[in-house]
Scaffold this active site. Structure first.
Site, mmCIF file in Angstrom:
data_model
loop_
_atom_site.group_PDB
_atom_site.id
_atom_site.type_symbol
_atom_site.label_atom_id
_atom_site.label_comp_id
_atom_site.label_asym_id
_atom_site.label_seq_id
_atom_site.Cartn_x
_atom_site.Cartn_y
_atom_site.Cartn_z
ATOM 1 N N ASP A 143 0.830 -1.200 0.000
ATOM 2 C CA ASP A 143 0.000 0.000 0.000
ATOM 3 C C ASP A 143 0.870 1.257 0.000
ATOM 4 O O ASP A 143 2.089 1.209 0.179
ATOM 5 C CB ASP A 143 -0.998 -0.017 1.159
ATOM 6 C CG ASP A 143 -0.346 0.076 2.523
ATOM 7 O OD1 ASP A 143 0.483 0.976 2.747
ATOM 8 O OD2 ASP A 143 -0.676 -0.753 3.395
ATOM 9 N N LYS A 144 0.221 2.370 -0.208
ATOM 10 C CA LYS A 144 0.922 3.648 -0.386
ATOM 11 C C LYS A 144 1.844 3.974 0.773
ATOM 12 O O LYS A 144 2.919 4.549 0.593
ATOM 13 C CB LYS A 144 -0.123 4.757 -0.575
ATOM 14 C CG LYS A 144 0.434 6.103 -0.972
ATOM 15 C CD LYS A 144 -0.710 7.066 -1.256
ATOM 16 C CE LYS A 144 -0.189 8.420 -1.725
ATOM 17 N NZ LYS A 144 -1.303 9.361 -2.026
#
Length: 247
Positions: free
Chosen positions: A113-114
């Protein structure tokens, strides 16, 4: 004897993002394509797709990019997204622009994820991508986790039990291995890749992940000298090694 794969020059270079077939043809006529030092004016010529082709074929004075079947090891930085379409910085923006036009596309093997950094693999090999992300192959991934609150001491047993059920799911997690590094830091090794799995595991244990960094994928570890945002192309031997690990 193994069959030797061949391809037209224009088809190969177009699939690798060098331009349309018409553009490749124009490059050939302009003398920008050279094979073993000799100009390739006729881009309909078929050439063998051999491992040493990138050392033999030059385009505008530069050696050919890695052939289809490339596997890339990237140190994913915080803030980059494993997507082809979302806004903001994408992991694919860290690769040469031409590589964004390859067909098949280069895609991440699983996602980080980011707000997660660390080891990310990318490839245009669909079979390898499926093999390394398929739950039945149990490829291990190890994360360094920093937490908002001290470990209680019960997380290791809970994660190893094989009975932990994440909120909204109907199947318990496979056993995972936890090694405490300090009161608020641990290494967690999992063999699945469910949505936000590590963060949700610690949430289920009453804690909150503040920093998450993937240190290894199967038998591959993130090189210490590979800075965030940097990447390298895996050798054929390295690809064969990780493929064997997922057999």
């Amino acid at each position: 004897m193994a069959k030797i794969l061949t391809s037209r020059v224009d088809k190969l270079l177009s699939s690798m993002g060098y331009g349309s077939r018409n553009q490749i043809s124009a490059m050939g006529k302009a003398g920008q394509l050279r094979l073993d030092g000799a100009p390739v004016h006729d881009v309909s010529k078929r050439i063998a797709i051999s491992a040493n082709l990138p050392d033999r074929l030059q385009i505008a004075g530069e050696l050919l990019d890695p052939l289809p079947g490339v596997v890339i090891l990237m140190h994913k930085p915080l803030g980059a997204t494993c997507s082809h379409k979302e806004d903001g910085t994408l992991v694919y923006d860290l690769l040469p622009p031409r590589w964004r036009r390859r067909n098949p596309l280069i895609s991440s093997i699983g996602r980080l994820d980011k707000e997660t950094s660390g080891l990310l693999l990318l490839t245009d090999d669909g079979d390898l991508l499926h093999r390394l992300t398929s739950p039945k192959h149990h490829v291990s991934k190890t994360y360094r986790v920093r937490l908002d609150r001290p470990l209680s001491g019960t997380e290791g047993e809970l994660f190893a039990s094989g009975s932990l059920m994440l909120n909204g799911e109907e199947k318990p997690l496979e056993p995972a291995d936890l090694v405490a590094m300090s009161d608020k830091e641990a290494l967690l090794t999992i063999t699945e890749g469910r949505y936000h799995q590590v963060r949700r595991m610690f949430a289920a244990a009453g804690n909150h992940v503040t920093d998450l960094h993937r240190e290894s994928f199967g038998a591959l570890s993130l090189p210490e000298d590979l800075a965030a945002g940097q990447w390298s192309v895996l050798s054929a031997a390295q690809v064969a090694f990780i493929t064997a690990q997922s057999a």
